[in-house]
Design a protein around this motif. Sequence first.
Motif, PDB file in Angstrom:
ATOM      1  N   VAL A 181       0.818  -1.210   0.000  1.00  0.00           N
ATOM      2  CA  VAL A 181       0.000   0.000   0.000  1.00  0.00           C
ATOM      3  C   VAL A 181       0.852   1.260   0.000  1.00  0.00           C
ATOM      4  O   VAL A 181       0.565   2.223  -0.719  1.00  0.00           O
ATOM      5  N   SER A 182       1.933   1.253   0.743  1.00  0.00           N
ATOM      6  CA  SER A 182       2.735   2.472   0.897  1.00  0.00           C
ATOM      7  C   SER A 182       3.423   2.896  -0.394  1.00  0.00           C
ATOM      8  O   SER A 182       3.766   4.072  -0.556  1.00  0.00           O
TER       9      SER A 182
ATOM     10  N   HIS B 144       8.233  -5.494  -8.735  1.00  0.00           N
ATOM     11  CA  HIS B 144       8.414  -4.446  -9.729  1.00  0.00           C
ATOM     12  C   HIS B 144       7.521  -3.264  -9.362  1.00  0.00           C
ATOM     13  O   HIS B 144       6.596  -3.383  -8.570  1.00  0.00           O
ATOM     14  N   THR B 145       7.793  -2.130  -9.996  1.00  0.00           N
ATOM     15  CA  THR B 145       7.014  -0.931  -9.674  1.00  0.00           C
ATOM     16  C   THR B 145       5.623  -0.977 -10.280  1.00  0.00           C
ATOM     17  O   THR B 145       4.756  -0.189  -9.884  1.00  0.00           O
ATOM     18  N   THR B 146       5.383  -1.886 -11.234  1.00  0.00           N
ATOM     19  CA  THR B 146       4.050  -2.053 -11.784  1.00  0.00           C
ATOM     20  C   THR B 146       3.324  -3.176 -11.053  1.00  0.00           C
ATOM     21  O   THR B 146       3.943  -3.969 -10.340  1.00  0.00           O
TER      22      THR B 146
END
Length: 214
Positions: free
Chosen positions: A24-25, A53-55
């Motif tokens: 969530v953060s 990953h960032t996605t």
Amino acid sequence: YDEPELAYNRSRNEYLVAWVRDEVSISQTDIFGTRVTRDGIILDVPALVIGYHTTLETAPVVAAIPTTPDNGGYMVAWELHYTASDYDIYARTISGSGSLNPIVVAANTGSNEMMPAIASQENSNQYLIAFTRYYTPPFTNTDLLGRVASINGDMVANEKQIVVFSGKYSAAIGGPGGDYLVVCENSQSDGTLDIVGRIWGVRVFTYLPAILKP
């Protein structure tokens, strides 16, 4: 924590459980997992970071290959949402001791690759990853495709079509002769839905109706 999946490794008498963790953060979802003994003892604390990953990453599926004497291994495949309109299929193998092999890309075109299914074949020490490709407009078909990987996670062959035009929500299992059975939902021209299947492996592809409405 959601979307749990698991597989049993007979030679090690243990399980690998994979799931999606909502970070969530940092506004992303990732794939985690842990091995669990038959007595319920969690072997990986903290949990294994399988895909990070960032996605967004979702829809993990798990298979296991038992080997002699007690090594074995696992593969996890999942969706990686590369963009909002371009999903790919990623995968990673995990040894029986819990070590992570490099992440591999099973499918990544400009269309959406989604809904992975996975099965293991201990005769050949390979995995089959099946997935649905949603073609970008003007195409409306959803082909079901598959790709084979080695026990170490290397893609050993190009993808092949399993069901053309309408194949979704697949499931796969390894057979006794070095082959697999893959089944999926198939839309008919009259709007009805059937379950169809195809044999993949040492035999010639055989298209067969699995469940048809009268």
